[in-house]
Write a protein that holds these residues in place. Structure first.
Motif, short mmCIF file in Angstrom:
data_model
loop_
_atom_site.label_atom_id
_atom_site.label_comp_id
_atom_site.label_asym_id
_atom_site.label_seq_id
_atom_site.Cartn_x
_atom_site.Cartn_y
_atom_site.Cartn_z
N ALA A 26 11.38 -4.91 -3.91
CA ALA A 26 10.84 -5.90 -3.25
C ALA A 26 10.39 -5.77 -1.82
CB ALA A 26 12.09 -7.17 -3.05
N VAL A 27 10.99 -4.71 -1.21
CA VAL A 27 10.44 -4.50 0.34
C VAL A 27 8.98 -3.64 0.05
CG1 VAL A 27 10.74 -2.94 2.42
CG2 VAL A 27 12.70 -4.12 1.12
N ALA A 29 6.80 -4.13 -2.40
CA ALA A 29 5.98 -5.24 -2.73
C ALA A 29 5.56 -6.09 -1.54
CB ALA A 29 6.46 -6.18 -3.93
N ARG A 30 6.31 -6.17 -0.54
CA ARG A 30 6.17 -6.87 0.51
C ARG A 30 5.15 -6.16 1.46
NH1 ARG A 30 7.38 -12.47 2.09
NH2 ARG A 30 9.30 -12.12 0.69
N ALA A 31 5.43 -4.99 1.52
CA ALA A 31 4.59 -4.10 2.69
C ALA A 31 3.19 -4.01 1.90
CB ALA A 31 5.42 -2.64 2.61
N ARG A 33 1.78 -6.12 0.16
CA ARG A 33 1.09 -7.38 0.32
C ARG A 33 0.56 -7.68 1.82
NH1 ARG A 33 4.65 -12.80 0.60
NH2 ARG A 33 4.51 -12.04 2.64
N ASP A 34 1.33 -7.29 2.68
CA ASP A 34 1.06 -7.56 4.13
C ASP A 34 0.06 -6.44 4.70
OD1 ASP A 34 2.91 -9.52 3.92
OD2 ASP A 34 4.49 -8.25 5.37
N GLN A 74 8.28 -1.68 11.09
CA GLN A 74 7.77 -2.15 10.10
C GLN A 74 8.69 -2.38 8.78
OE1 GLN A 74 3.80 -1.68 8.61
NE2 GLN A 74 3.00 -1.17 10.63
N ARG A 77 11.06 -5.25 9.63
CA ARG A 77 10.55 -6.43 9.47
C ARG A 77 10.44 -6.89 7.99
NH1 ARG A 77 6.25 -5.36 11.87
NH2 ARG A 77 4.65 -5.22 10.21
N HIS A 78 9.98 -5.96 7.14
CA HIS A 78 9.88 -6.27 5.72
C HIS A 78 11.22 -6.72 5.14
CE1 HIS A 78 5.54 -5.27 6.14
NE2 HIS A 78 5.83 -4.01 6.04
N THR A 81 12.63 -10.01 5.80
CA THR A 81 12.29 -11.36 5.04
C THR A 81 12.93 -11.73 3.73
OG1 THR A 81 10.47 -10.11 3.68
CG2 THR A 81 9.70 -11.05 5.97
N LEU A 82 13.76 -10.39 3.39
CA LEU A 82 14.39 -10.49 2.11
C LEU A 82 16.15 -10.67 2.71
CD1 LEU A 82 12.61 -7.55 0.40
CD2 LEU A 82 12.64 -10.04 -0.36
#
Length: 365
Positions: A26-27, A29-31, A33-34, A74, A77-78, A81-82
């Motif tokens: 999940a982390v 994927a978030r990285a 996407r951002d 970073q 921060r990612h 969000t989770l």
């Protein structure tokens, strides 16, 4: 001036409980996407409770330090969000049931090595230093062998295992040593001998490929570097920078010895294993095995002998003053293992240990 790059493995933990969390997919994927898929600094690791990043190579240590902080921030921060956080801890202080990743490679490791794979939730720090050729690289590997245990002692940051004090400063090093290809190695003497040994190891069928060559230091298969893999991930960014300075100093010193025709110290692997065990056990809080004498000496003596060994290289690189300052601090305040134990002694809570280490991970103190 040799360039240096760093790979760090970080622990993903729950922001409230401090327990390790299987959130790497999940982390990542978030990285992705951002960054619109342009940022490939982060990677998955063997367990889903881990996240890895790699810096670019740098000659300037200030730039290396800035990039380490950048990627740690970073990652934090990612993860935030989770509902999670990152901690530069080489093992989880709290009990954990590790989750092996889903890739073919990780599944093969679990099938072949069983409990060894399942229990390998450990986070290390790998330092890459540029070398001009395999000849220079192997010459460096042959000459840095006795000094690697001191790097382990300095970086030791894993005193706890499954909710208990392990009795070691770096229990990660003991767990990592369960891999059959891990640890110190003999003198190779030439690139031909080095590559022949790796080919022979893979040919046994016990290893999937040469990516499982887990020597304390090796030639990188992907970069023109010597990769020193012996260290725990360091609690604070400044300690990672000190480690990078010392490793670059070791590589440069060894290369100079080789060019001057100085042979490597003929220390047998049996003694190097004992020196590594002592470093993992003691950290900076008891005796270490002297790289020069192969006899017990106070940790301070062993560390100072390393520093003097690389001092000319540190001075030539412009690293001496900063390295001296950072080393004085770690000798005064302790490495990650000592800091973790002091937090536990003060608070009585392993959860508080994790909380404080999360705070220190991004920027230190």
């Amino acid at each position: 001036m040799r360039s240096v790059g760093v790979e760090e493995e970080l622990l993903l933990v729950d922001s409230e409980s401090g327990e390790a969390q299987a959130l790497s997919h999940a982390v990542l994927a978030r990285a992705a996407r951002d960054s619109n898929g342009e940022d490939d600094a982060f990677e998955s690791e063997l367990h889903r409770q881990q996240l890895e990043f790699a810096t670019s190579p740098h000659k300037d240590m200030e730039k290396l330090a800035a990039e380490i902080v950048q990627w740690r921030e970073q990652a934090a921060r990612h993860a935030e969000t989770l509902g999670a956080a990152i901690a530069a801890l080489a093992t989880s202080p709290l009990p954990v049931s590790p989750t092996v990743g889903t890739g073919d490679r990780y599944q093969w490791l679990e099938e072949q090595f069983g409990l060894t794979t399942q229990e390998q939730l450990t986070c290390g720090c790998h330092v890459h230093v540029y070398v001009e050729s395999d000849d220079e690289g192997v010459a460096v590997l042959d000459r840095i062998r006795p000094w690697l245990s001191v790097l382990l002692a300095l970086s030791a940051n894993s005193p706890f295992w499954q909710g208990k004090d392990s009795g070691y400063s770096s229990y990660r090093s003991r767990v990592w040593g369960r891999w059959p290809s891990a640890g110190p190695v003999d003198i190779f003497g030439s690139p031909v001998a080095y590559h022949e040994q790796i080919d022979a190891m893979v040919a046994t069928g016990a290893l999937r490929d040469d990516g499982m060559i887990y020597f304390d230091a090796r030639l990188s298969a992907a970069h023109p570097t010597v990769e020193v893999r012996v260290a725990d991930v360091c609690l604070e960014p400044s300690m990672t920078v000190l480690l990078a300075m010392l490793v670059r100093g070791l590589v440069e010193t060894a290369a100079r010895q080789w060019r001057a025709g100085e042979p490597p110290a003929a220390v047998p692997v049996t003694l190097l294993r004992l020196a590594g065990w002592r470093a993992g056990r003691s950290g900076l809080d008891d005796q270490l095995v002297s790289p020069l004498l192969m006899r017990p000496v106070p940790a301070l003596t062993a560390v100072e002998s390393l520093f003097e060994h690389v001092r000319p290289a540190l001075e030539d690189a412009g690293d001496y003053d900063e390295a001296r300052s950072l080393l004085s601090r770690v000798l005064r305040e302790g490495n990650g293992a000592r800091i973790q134990r002091e937090i536990l002694a003060r608070t009585g809570s392993l959860r508080d240990v994790v909380t404080e280490c999360v705070r220190r991970t991004a920027r230190g103190v």
